[in-house]
Write a protein that holds these residues in place. Structure first.
Motif, short mmCIF file in Angstrom:
data_model
loop_
_atom_site.label_atom_id
_atom_site.label_comp_id
_atom_site.label_asym_id
_atom_site.label_seq_id
_atom_site.Cartn_x
_atom_site.Cartn_y
_atom_site.Cartn_z
N THR A 33 0.89 -1.13 0.13
CA THR A 33 -0.12 0.19 0.00
C THR A 33 0.70 1.34 -0.01
OG1 THR A 33 -1.98 1.30 0.89
CG2 THR A 33 -0.15 0.18 2.65
N ASN A 34 0.32 2.44 -0.59
CA ASN A 34 0.94 3.63 -0.47
C ASN A 34 0.50 4.36 0.36
OD1 ASN A 34 2.79 5.67 -2.01
ND2 ASN A 34 0.70 6.61 -2.07
N ILE A 35 1.65 5.06 1.42
CA ILE A 35 1.16 5.97 2.30
C ILE A 35 1.67 7.46 1.89
CG2 ILE A 35 1.55 6.95 4.83
CD1 ILE A 35 1.72 3.78 5.42
N GLY A 36 0.85 8.38 1.62
CA GLY A 36 1.19 9.66 1.17
C GLY A 36 1.22 10.74 2.21
N PHE A 37 2.00 11.73 2.31
CA PHE A 37 2.19 12.71 3.51
C PHE A 37 2.74 13.95 2.85
CE2 PHE A 37 5.72 10.04 4.04
CZ PHE A 37 6.81 10.91 4.33
N ARG A 38 2.50 15.03 3.36
CA ARG A 38 2.97 16.47 2.78
C ARG A 38 3.80 17.08 4.04
NH1 ARG A 38 -1.43 18.48 1.55
NH2 ARG A 38 -1.08 18.36 -0.99
N LEU A 39 5.05 17.54 3.85
CA LEU A 39 5.93 18.47 4.76
C LEU A 39 5.80 19.77 4.20
CD1 LEU A 39 8.48 15.75 5.35
CD2 LEU A 39 6.45 16.15 6.85
N PRO A 40 6.11 20.74 5.03
CA PRO A 40 6.30 22.08 4.53
C PRO A 40 7.54 22.44 4.30
CG PRO A 40 5.84 22.06 7.04
CD PRO A 40 5.74 20.70 6.68
N ILE A 41 8.48 21.74 4.63
CA ILE A 41 10.08 22.05 4.54
C ILE A 41 10.78 20.74 4.52
CG2 ILE A 41 9.91 24.20 5.75
CD1 ILE A 41 11.32 22.75 7.98
N ASP A 42 11.91 20.62 4.22
CA ASP A 42 12.65 19.66 3.96
C ASP A 42 12.89 19.17 5.44
OD1 ASP A 42 12.75 19.61 1.31
OD2 ASP A 42 15.02 20.59 1.21
N ALA A 43 12.44 17.97 5.74
CA ALA A 43 12.60 17.26 7.24
C ALA A 43 12.76 16.09 7.28
CB ALA A 43 11.26 18.04 7.90
N SER A 44 13.13 15.69 8.57
CA SER A 44 13.17 14.30 8.90
C SER A 44 11.78 13.88 9.58
CB SER A 44 14.23 13.86 10.13
OG SER A 44 13.83 14.61 11.16
N ALA A 45 11.52 12.64 9.24
CA ALA A 45 10.02 12.34 9.71
C ALA A 45 10.05 10.81 10.14
CB ALA A 45 8.98 12.31 8.55
N ASP A 46 9.42 10.27 11.02
CA ASP A 46 9.28 8.91 11.19
C ASP A 46 7.78 8.49 11.15
OD1 ASP A 46 11.59 9.14 12.71
OD2 ASP A 46 10.74 10.13 14.67
N LEU A 47 7.88 7.41 10.57
CA LEU A 47 6.61 6.55 10.31
C LEU A 47 6.60 5.08 10.94
CD1 LEU A 47 4.01 6.52 8.26
CD2 LEU A 47 5.41 5.17 6.77
N THR A 48 5.66 5.25 11.91
CA THR A 48 5.46 4.07 13.05
C THR A 48 4.30 3.18 12.59
OG1 THR A 48 6.51 5.33 14.30
CG2 THR A 48 5.36 3.60 15.26
N ILE A 49 4.30 1.82 12.49
CA ILE A 49 3.30 1.00 12.23
C ILE A 49 2.93 0.37 13.62
CG2 ILE A 49 2.24 -0.73 10.79
CD1 ILE A 49 3.13 1.79 9.25
N TYR A 50 1.72 0.31 14.07
CA TYR A 50 1.46 -0.51 15.37
C TYR A 50 0.12 -1.44 15.30
CZ TYR A 50 -0.68 4.14 16.65
OH TYR A 50 -1.49 5.06 16.73
N ASP A 51 -0.29 -2.28 16.18
CA ASP A 51 -1.29 -2.87 15.86
C ASP A 51 -2.39 -2.05 16.84
OD1 ASP A 51 -0.84 -3.69 18.57
OD2 ASP A 51 -0.36 -5.82 18.03
N VAL A 52 -3.76 -2.94 16.88
CA VAL A 52 -4.76 -2.35 17.82
C VAL A 52 -4.55 -2.11 19.05
CG1 VAL A 52 -6.48 -2.81 15.94
CG2 VAL A 52 -6.12 -4.40 17.66
N ASN A 53 -3.60 -2.93 19.51
CA ASN A 53 -3.28 -3.02 20.85
C ASN A 53 -2.28 -2.02 21.31
OD1 ASN A 53 -5.36 -5.04 21.58
ND2 ASN A 53 -3.82 -6.57 20.69
N GLY A 54 -1.70 -1.41 20.39
CA GLY A 54 -0.52 -0.33 20.47
C GLY A 54 0.72 -1.04 20.53
N LYS A 55 1.01 -2.13 20.15
CA LYS A 55 2.14 -2.66 20.15
C LYS A 55 3.04 -2.45 18.71
CE LYS A 55 4.60 -7.24 19.42
NZ LYS A 55 4.16 -8.92 19.22
N LEU A 56 4.16 -1.82 18.87
CA LEU A 56 4.87 -1.62 17.85
C LEU A 56 5.21 -2.58 16.92
CD1 LEU A 56 6.67 0.85 16.38
CD2 LEU A 56 8.82 0.15 18.25
N ILE A 57 5.05 -2.30 15.61
CA ILE A 57 5.43 -3.45 14.79
C ILE A 57 6.53 -2.94 13.89
CG2 ILE A 57 4.39 -4.76 12.63
CD1 ILE A 57 2.63 -5.52 15.14
N LYS A 58 6.51 -1.81 13.30
CA LYS A 58 7.80 -1.46 12.77
C LYS A 58 7.89 0.32 12.79
CE LYS A 58 11.34 -2.29 9.68
NZ LYS A 58 12.42 -3.54 10.04
N SER A 59 9.22 0.61 12.65
CA SER A 59 9.32 2.19 12.78
C SER A 59 10.23 2.45 11.67
CB SER A 59 9.77 2.80 14.16
OG SER A 59 9.96 4.21 14.10
#
Length: 480
Positions: free
Chosen positions: A409-435
């Protein structure tokens, strides 16, 4: 009863016989059951002996001893199969019961090797993810039912509206469901997440409360393959529940949105701020819900404006506010009129636009517009005058496409400036899957998420984008 000391158990009263083989030839009357004398010996010499008789069922012997299968499924009223339901079978006459199995992703369960000519009782339980399928839209529909404007159209929906398990539907149920939506409660205090009803029972709108939650199989003489349950998700009256990993919510979301606006300015640490909230397009709105995240501020009070928002409509958390509001009729409000006012305690100096963002982190953000209660997104932005809106700083996290997805799947997002960003995936119980962390360019960015890369199983997940002081969360569904 005697001064026995250690005792021995024997099949014989003349010689110690600790084991004995039985076969169908011992079943002289062909009912699958034999009466066996059991003897207790004490340590005296000669021993004192006491006797009792037990009934022994011989599997696959006689007509009564044949084993039979009991099976069925659990599904919603509208035909969606329900996985992860714990089905329990019990029999008062057999020592190996009760025992339980879980329904598979097709909602099926089965118990084999059940002794014939016995009585059995089946019950079902699923008590996870109480918010699944529940939204402020359900509150709108339940209130219309209570007021007689638009009664619910099935007895199962009436059962679903009974959030406090009182065998009635009242304003108390609205309060309980709203507290769940706001994150004040994580589950219903007096009800499980699901109720399961005997499918063979015919229910009526006049008295749905006679529903039976136990399936009785009496005098089992043949395989019983259609012992089915109707599952009722408590709080969900618009059929939007996700009941298995392959099901998709029936809610259709429009590309439009409800825009909440405010006047931007610089605030300093320690300042108490009264922030009026407007809307540039509050037209024919019946209700809404959202999570308002605040980076460096906390809400201390909510003051009603043209909307009668009060304590029952909000949940206050550290650096976040949840809100759920609905009204009897659709309503339109001019863009220069205050909907409600937030009183904030600022922790860090910043522009207000750098502090606030709408997300799905606790309460999913959506509004209900028009006579057909069309579902739209909720956004927040800055007023440049009474009618215009400028979205906050160009940050945006889009809904993944496709959703649900099987492989990628494609996750799109917009930033106002060049910047670092973190994309975090977690399940319905709040368990971290991947960052994932990376540097991204100003403007629109696309991130391809592959199911195989992070070994995601089917189900509901959340993804969150964090960049500088911006944070936003959305939900996605993985299917087989």
């Amino acid at each position: 009863s005697d001064l026995c000391g250690d005792v021995l158990i024997s099949f014989s009263d003349t010689s110690y016989e600790a084991n004995k083989d039985f076969s169908c030839t011992d079943d002289t009357d062909g009912d699958g059951v034999v009466t066996v004398p059991i003897y207790v010996w004490d340590s005296s010499c000669p021993p004192n002996i006491a006797q009792c008789n037990v009934e022994l069922t011989l599997s696959n012997c006689g007509t009564g001893g044949l084993t039979r299968m009991i099976a069925g499924n659990a599904a919603t009223e509208f035909g969606e199969m329900i996985s992860d339901v714990e089905v329990t079978i019990n029999s008062d006459a057999i020592i190996n019961y009760p025992t339980s199995v879980m329904t598979d992703n097709d909602g099926n369960y089965a118990f084999d090797n059940n002794i014939g000519s016995e009585d059995y009782h089946l019950t079902s339980v699923r008590d996870d993810n109480h918010r699944n399928g529940v939204s402020t839209l359900d509150l709108i529909l339940i209130q219309k039912h209570l007021l007689g404007i638009q009664p619910l159209d099935s007895p199962y929906k009436v059962i679903a509206a009974d959030a406090n398990n009182s065998n009635s539907v009242s304003a108390t149920d609205l309060i309980i469901i709203r507290k769940l939506l706001l994150g004040i409660h994580n589950e219903y205090p007096d009800s499980e997440s699901w109720r399961f009803v005997d499918k063979s029972q015919t229910l009526t709108m006049a008295d749905p409360w006679v529903f039976i939650e136990t399936l009785d199989v009496m005098n089992l003489t043949s395989d019983m393959m259609t012992e089915d349950f109707i599952g009722v998700k408590v709080g969900d009256v618009n059929e939007s529940v996700i009941s298995n990993v392959n099901s998709v919510s029936s809610e259709n979301r429009s590309s439009a949105n409800l825009s909440l606006t405010f006047d931007d300015r610089k605030v300093v640490a320690g300042e108490n701020v009264s922030l009026d909230i407007y809307s540039s397009n509050f037209n024919e709105v019946s209700g809404y819900q959202f999570t308002l995240e605040m980076n460096g501020a906390n809400v201390t009070n909510v003051i009603p404006g043209l909307l009668n928002v009060n304590d029952v409509n909000v949940g206050v958390f550290n650096n976040a506010l949840t809100m759920s509001y609905h009204q009897e009729n659709v309503r339109s409000i001019a863009s220069n009129k205050v909907l409600f006012t937030l009183e904030l305690k600022v922790e860090e100096s910043a522009m207000i636009s750098e502090i606030l963002s709408v997300s799905d982190q606790i309460t999913e953000s959506e509004a209900y517009v028009g006579r057909g209660l069309q579902i739209v997104d909720v956004k927040i932005g800055v007023r440049t005058n009474d009618t215009e809106i400028v979205e906050l700083e160009g940050y945006e996290l889009a809904q993944n496409e496709p959703n649900p997805f099987k492989t990628a799947t494609n996750i799109g997002f917009r930033l106002p400036i060049d910047a670092s960003a973190d994309l975090t995936i977690y399940d319905v119980n709040g368990k971290l899957i991947k960052s994932y962390s990376n540097n991204f360019s100003k403007g629109w960015n696309n991130f391809i998420l592959k199911k195989e890369d992070i070994m995601m199983s089917s189900g509901v997940y959340y993804y969150r984008l964090d960049s500088d002081e911006y944070s936003s969360t959305k939900k996605m569904i993985v299917i087989e």
